[in-house]
Design an enzyme around this catalytic site. Structure first.
Site, PDB file in Angstrom:
ATOM      1  N   HIS A  37       6.186  -2.987 -13.232  1.00 32.78           N
ATOM      2  CA  HIS A  37       6.116  -1.541 -13.516  1.00 32.78           C
ATOM      3  C   HIS A  37       6.751  -1.233 -14.877  1.00 32.78           C
ATOM      4  O   HIS A  37       6.263  -0.389 -15.634  1.00 32.78           O
ATOM      5  CB  HIS A  37       6.887  -0.746 -12.449  1.00 32.78           C
ATOM      6  CG  HIS A  37       6.305  -0.827 -11.077  1.00 32.78           C
ATOM      7  ND1 HIS A  37       6.928  -1.480 -10.037  1.00 32.78           N
ATOM      8  CD2 HIS A  37       5.148  -0.326 -10.564  1.00 32.78           C
ATOM      9  CE1 HIS A  37       6.191  -1.366  -8.941  1.00 32.78           C
ATOM     10  NE2 HIS A  37       5.109  -0.688  -9.229  1.00 32.78           N
ATOM     11  N   LYS A 149      -2.935  -6.651 -11.796  1.00 29.44           N
ATOM     12  CA  LYS A 149      -2.782  -7.371 -10.519  1.00 29.44           C
ATOM     13  C   LYS A 149      -3.697  -6.757  -9.463  1.00 29.44           C
ATOM     14  O   LYS A 149      -4.291  -7.462  -8.665  1.00 29.44           O
ATOM     15  CB  LYS A 149      -1.339  -7.349 -10.033  1.00 29.44           C
ATOM     16  CG  LYS A 149      -1.176  -8.204  -8.775  1.00 29.44           C
ATOM     17  CD  LYS A 149       0.214  -8.219  -8.272  1.00 29.44           C
ATOM     18  CE  LYS A 149       0.540  -7.058  -7.410  1.00 29.44           C
ATOM     19  NZ  LYS A 149      -0.108  -6.937  -6.133  1.00 29.44           N
TER      20      LYS A 149
END
Ligand code: PAF
Length: 289
Positions: A37, A149
């Protein structure tokens, strides 16, 4: 960094952040922030004048059998990480603010949501598309960043943004950022916390096996045989089930029996302990990443 939980306050804060023609990037998250993140936030800072991050554990993308109640919510730690990374605004809506009584609208991206994770998790991508469409309308970003991802999620959100005219076809507002990995190759994920130390060690086999499979496919070995070996290898390493291990067109997600010049992606979802892990790598005749 301002933390805002009410839509009225958000609208004011967004107008202030965008005043004078400043650009605003949004990083949507469900919290439990990890270096993956933070890479999105750093990229957002490099590409826009202002950065907003949302944290919302979206009930609409969890099935009744999934981990909504136990999903990690370390909000103070998340806030500290975002502050340190230089985010300008944290949008932290309640479920009531996001889905008030009487809420009735769902955004659905047909087709792309029927395969891969969509087949195993019916309704999941409706929940994702719905909340992301709402986040875009709430925050009004110039740019939104998502991790590669979740490749299927990224593909679906790009389609949604084009279909709903949220983005310009030649200046995509959605930016995919390469997967951040642990030193042994495991893709970073908030759900890695569910792994025991032994499972954590075994989990590294997933990316190792995928990279080897991608190299074999790029060397023109038969795709079906390579995918069968990949599944066997992952199960032998300690995973107890493989939902899918597929070669797909990177944009349309169509199944590919051979590498044929289209941009291809090898995608896997597999279960180990209490965690369902997903990963994907690019496959083409020239580059493996
Ligand atoms: O990838 C996630 O964390 C979530 O699916 C998202 C995009 C924040 C929507 O809830």
């Amino acid at each position: 960094m301002q933390t805002i939980s009410r839509l009225d306050d958000l609208r004011e804060a967004v107008s202030a952040l965008k005043s004078g023609g400043k650009t605003l990037a949004l990083v949507p998250t469900m919290g439990a922030l990890h270096p993956g993140h933070m890479a999105l936030v750093r990229e957002a800072r490099a590409r826009a004048d202002r950065v907003a991050v949302s944290i919302f554990v979206n009930p609409r993308q969890f099935s009744p059998a999934e981990d909504l109640a136990t999903y990690p919510r370390p909000i103070e730690a998340d806030r500290a990480l975002l502050e340190a990374e230089g985010a300008d605004l944290l949008w932290l809506p309640t479920a009531q603010e996001m889905y008030p009584a009487g809420y009735a609208t769902t955004v659905s991206v047909a087709g792309l949501d029927a395969v891969l994770c969509g087949a195993a998790r019916p309704g999941h991508f409706d929940g994702v598309a719905t909340v992301v469409a709402k986040l875009f309308n709430q925050v009004r970003p110039d740019l939104a960043l998502f991790g590669e991802k979740d490749w299927q999620q990224l593909t679906i959100l790009r389609r949604m943004a084009r279909d709903l005219d949220l983005t310009h076809p030649h200046a995509d507002m959605i930016l995919g950022v390469p997967t951040i990995r642990e030193p042994d190759g495991l893709a970073m994920s908030s759900r890695n916390q569910y792994l025991s130390p032994e499972e954590r060690t075994q989990a590294a086999a997933l990316n190792r096996a995928m990279r080897a499979a991608a190299a074999r496919i790029a060397a023109c070995e038969p795709v079906a045989a390579v995918l069968a070996d990949l599944k066997t290898e992952v199960l032998t390493a300690g995973f107890h089930a493989v939902d899918y291990g597929d070669l797909r067109d990177a944009e349309t997600l169509e199944d590919m029996a051979v590498v044929d010049g289209r941009s291809a992606r090898l995608l896997v979802a597999a279960h180990i302990g209490k965690a369902r892990l997903i990963d994907n790598v690019a496959v083409d005749l020239w580059t493996i990443s």
